[in-house]
Design a protein around this motif. Structure first.
Motif, PDB file in Angstrom:
ATOM      1  N   GLY A  32       0.815  -1.224   0.000  1.00  0.00           N
ATOM      2  CA  GLY A  32       0.000   0.000   0.000  1.00  0.00           C
ATOM      3  C   GLY A  32       0.844   1.267   0.000  1.00  0.00           C
ATOM      4  N   ALA A  33       0.204   2.387  -0.355  1.00  0.00           N
ATOM      5  CA  ALA A  33       0.906   3.682  -0.427  1.00  0.00           C
ATOM      6  C   ALA A  33       0.718   4.506   0.841  1.00  0.00           C
ATOM      7  N   GLY A  34      -0.270   4.155   1.654  1.00  0.00           N
ATOM      8  CA  GLY A  34      -0.522   4.904   2.889  1.00  0.00           C
ATOM      9  C   GLY A  34      -0.951   6.346   2.626  1.00  0.00           C
ATOM     10  N   THR A  35      -1.802   6.526   1.611  1.00  0.00           N
ATOM     11  CA  THR A  35      -2.186   7.896   1.214  1.00  0.00           C
ATOM     12  C   THR A  35      -2.993   8.616   2.288  1.00  0.00           C
ATOM     13  N   ARG A  36      -3.831   7.881   3.020  1.00  0.00           N
ATOM     14  CA  ARG A  36      -4.662   8.557   4.035  1.00  0.00           C
ATOM     15  C   ARG A  36      -3.827   9.025   5.218  1.00  0.00           C
ATOM     16  N   LEU A  37      -2.710   8.386   5.452  1.00  0.00           N
ATOM     17  CA  LEU A  37      -1.826   8.845   6.533  1.00  0.00           C
ATOM     18  C   LEU A  37      -0.925   9.972   6.052  1.00  0.00           C
ATOM     19  N   GLY A  38      -0.400   9.816   4.814  1.00  0.00           N
ATOM     20  CA  GLY A  38       0.535  10.814   4.285  1.00  0.00           C
ATOM     21  C   GLY A  38       1.955  10.536   4.766  1.00  0.00           C
ATOM     22  N   GLY A  39       2.874  11.435   4.369  1.00  0.00           N
ATOM     23  CA  GLY A  39       4.281  11.261   4.750  1.00  0.00           C
ATOM     24  C   GLY A  39       5.136  10.925   3.536  1.00  0.00           C
ATOM     25  N   ASP A  40       6.465  10.896   3.752  1.00  0.00           N
ATOM     26  CA  ASP A  40       7.408  10.695   2.647  1.00  0.00           C
ATOM     27  C   ASP A  40       7.487   9.244   2.191  1.00  0.00           C
ATOM     28  N   LEU A  41       7.137   8.338   3.077  1.00  0.00           N
ATOM     29  CA  LEU A  41       7.232   6.905   2.785  1.00  0.00           C
ATOM     30  C   LEU A  41       5.861   6.270   3.004  1.00  0.00           C
ATOM     31  N   PRO A  42       5.593   5.107   2.371  1.00  0.00           N
ATOM     32  CA  PRO A  42       4.381   4.372   2.744  1.00  0.00           C
ATOM     33  C   PRO A  42       4.400   4.124   4.256  1.00  0.00           C
ATOM     34  N   LYS A  43       3.226   4.220   4.912  1.00  0.00           N
ATOM     35  CA  LYS A  43       3.178   4.234   6.392  1.00  0.00           C
ATOM     36  C   LYS A  43       3.871   3.032   7.045  1.00  0.00           C
ATOM     37  N   GLN A  44       3.818   1.863   6.393  1.00  0.00           N
ATOM     38  CA  GLN A  44       4.397   0.664   7.037  1.00  0.00           C
ATOM     39  C   GLN A  44       5.910   0.774   7.219  1.00  0.00           C
ATOM     40  N   PHE A  45       6.540   1.694   6.467  1.00  0.00           N
ATOM     41  CA  PHE A  45       7.995   1.853   6.576  1.00  0.00           C
ATOM     42  C   PHE A  45       8.381   3.087   7.394  1.00  0.00           C
ATOM     43  N   GLN A  46       7.402   3.877   7.809  1.00  0.00           N
ATOM     44  CA  GLN A  46       7.714   5.063   8.629  1.00  0.00           C
ATOM     45  C   GLN A  46       8.000   4.641  10.073  1.00  0.00           C
ATOM     46  N   GLN A  47       8.818   5.458  10.751  1.00  0.00           N
ATOM     47  CA  GLN A  47       9.220   5.170  12.136  1.00  0.00           C
ATOM     48  C   GLN A  47       8.056   5.431  13.097  1.00  0.00           C
ATOM     49  N   LEU A  48       7.656   4.390  13.825  1.00  0.00           N
ATOM     50  CA  LEU A  48       6.579   4.500  14.813  1.00  0.00           C
ATOM     51  C   LEU A  48       7.151   4.056  16.164  1.00  0.00           C
ATOM     52  N   ALA A  49       7.191   4.955  17.109  1.00  0.00           N
ATOM     53  CA  ALA A  49       7.761   4.650  18.433  1.00  0.00           C
ATOM     54  C   ALA A  49       9.097   3.909  18.302  1.00  0.00           C
ATOM     55  N   GLY A  50       9.964   4.416  17.427  1.00  0.00           N
ATOM     56  CA  GLY A  50      11.348   3.912  17.392  1.00  0.00           C
ATOM     57  C   GLY A  50      11.702   2.893  16.339  1.00  0.00           C
ATOM     58  N   LYS A  51      10.720   2.369  15.610  1.00  0.00           N
ATOM     59  CA  LYS A  51      11.076   1.429  14.528  1.00  0.00           C
ATOM     60  C   LYS A  51      10.011   1.469  13.429  1.00  0.00           C
ATOM     61  N   PRO A  52      10.349   0.951  12.225  1.00  0.00           N
ATOM     62  CA  PRO A  52       9.337   0.972  11.159  1.00  0.00           C
ATOM     63  C   PRO A  52       8.070   0.230  11.612  1.00  0.00           C
ATOM     64  N   MET A  53       6.905   0.771  11.277  1.00  0.00           N
ATOM     65  CA  MET A  53       5.651   0.153  11.756  1.00  0.00           C
ATOM     66  C   MET A  53       5.596  -1.340  11.424  1.00  0.00           C
ATOM     67  N   LEU A  54       6.085  -1.722  10.250  1.00  0.00           N
ATOM     68  CA  LEU A  54       6.048  -3.132   9.842  1.00  0.00           C
ATOM     69  C   LEU A  54       6.794  -4.043  10.819  1.00  0.00           C
ATOM     70  N   ALA A  55       7.804  -3.510  11.510  1.00  0.00           N
ATOM     71  CA  ALA A  55       8.629  -4.331  12.402  1.00  0.00           C
ATOM     72  C   ALA A  55       7.786  -4.962  13.522  1.00  0.00           C
ATOM     73  N   TYR A  56       6.744  -4.267  13.989  1.00  0.00           N
ATOM     74  CA  TYR A  56       5.957  -4.789  15.126  1.00  0.00           C
ATOM     75  C   TYR A  56       5.232  -6.084  14.744  1.00  0.00           C
ATOM     76  N   ALA A  57       4.628  -6.089  13.560  1.00  0.00           N
ATOM     77  CA  ALA A  57       3.906  -7.305  13.144  1.00  0.00           C
ATOM     78  C   ALA A  57       4.899  -8.442  12.903  1.00  0.00           C
ATOM     79  N   ILE A  58       6.037  -8.125  12.271  1.00  0.00           N
ATOM     80  CA  ILE A  58       7.037  -9.185  12.031  1.00  0.00           C
ATOM     81  C   ILE A  58       7.468  -9.783  13.372  1.00  0.00           C
TER      82      ILE A  58
END
Ligand SMILES: Nc1ccn([C@@H]2O[C@H](COP(=O)(O)OP(=O)(O)OP(=O)(O)O)[C@@H](O)[C@H]2O)c(=O)n1
Ligand SMILES: C[C@](O)(CO)[C@H](O)COP(=O)(O)O
Length: 250
Positions: free
Chosen positions: A19-45
């Motif tokens: 996904g592109a994460g258009t509703r969130l916005g930002g420079d990167l698709p949301k799953q790769f943006q830093q959320l509380a210290g790491k890329p959001m995708l890292a939590y699910a992995i």
């Protein structure tokens, strides 16, 4: 569903991240943006990595993103993590393409696949276990979901079309209504074929369970958790950030 899908079948995680994460916005698709210290995708992995019942993790990435260095740092752990350039124009196409890659890689057609949004970082190993324990042994598959707690309103179409503040036309009974979360767990080949058929029909499917329903199955609804909400808009991002920060302090 094939009768091979019993307790002995292995479980694999599939994370669609095309996904592109258009509703969130930002420079990167949301799953790769830093959320509380790491890329959001890292939590699910990490949650799937911590789940002893999960054999392997498969991640469907947009082809243009497959060589991004962010991905390299995400494959830490004891079980195989496969990044595949299987991202498609819609979520269901990403999932269908990635399931196709599992089949091509020789994963048994009767194994279970748990499809999980990269945009749900609140998932835990306990929730994954609850889903697997509830669904394994069934011939149907199932999903985490939450019984609807709020009163449900249908907006009046005229006010919507006019672009005004919508008016409530009626209240819809919330009895027996559930909000679908992920993971959603189904047999590999059965889910692949159900999605293929739904895509062929251009059906309006927004999750794996809707494709399965279209094929005549009735997936099990297993109660999830509020913390497993989907990060879609900036307000969700802020709430999730607060939650993850407060959990990391414990
Ligand atoms: N073509 C797509 C669209 C979505 N997804 C994935 O499906 C999950 C749920 O989608 P959503 O939260 O709607 O993400 P986006 O489609 O990226 O969001 P938006 O609609 O705001 O662009 C996410 O992990 C997202 O990366 C995907 O793999 N391929
Ligand atoms: C799969 C899902 O998260 C279940 O609630 C949801 O349908 C995804 O919807 P989106 O429009 O792709 O965000």
């Amino acid at each position: 569903m094939s009768s091979g899908n019993l307790v002995t079948a292995k479980c694999h995680a599939l994370l669609p991240t095309g996904g592109a994460g258009t509703r969130l916005g930002g420079d990167l698709p949301k799953q790769f943006q830093q959320l509380a210290g790491k890329p959001m995708l890292a939590y699910a992995i990490e949650a799937f990595m911590e789940s002893p019942q999960i054999e392997s993790i498969w991640i469907g990435v947009a082809p243009g993103f497959i060589d991004n260095p962010i991905l390299k740092g995400l494959a830490k752990g004891k079980k195989p993590v496969h990044f595949l350039p299987t991202g498609g124009p819609t979520r269901q196409e990403t999932v269908r393409n990635t399931l196709g890659a599992l089949l091509e890689a020789g994963i048994s057609i009767n194994d279970w696949v748990l499809v999980h949004d990269a945009a749900r970082p609140g998932v835990t190993a306990e929730l994954i276990k609850k889903l697997i324990d509830s669904v394994q042994g069934s011939h149907v598959g199932g999903l985490l979901a939450m019984p609807l707690a709020d009163t449900l309103k249908k907006a009046d179409l005229d006010s919507v079309i006019a672009g005004n503040i919508p008016h409530s036309e009626k209240t819809i009974s919330r009895e027996h209504l559930w909000q679908a979360q992920t993971p959603q767990m189904f047999g590999l080949k059965t889910l692949h074929d159900a999605l293929e058929e739904a895509i062929r029909q251009e059906a309006d499917i927004t999750d794996e369970a809707s494709a399965m329903e279209l094929s005549g199955f009735k997936p099990l609804l297993i109660e999830g958790a509020t913390r497993n909400f989907k990060v879609t808009h900036p307000a969700d991002w802020e709430l999730m950030q607060l939650l993850l920060h407060s959990l990391s302090k414990k």
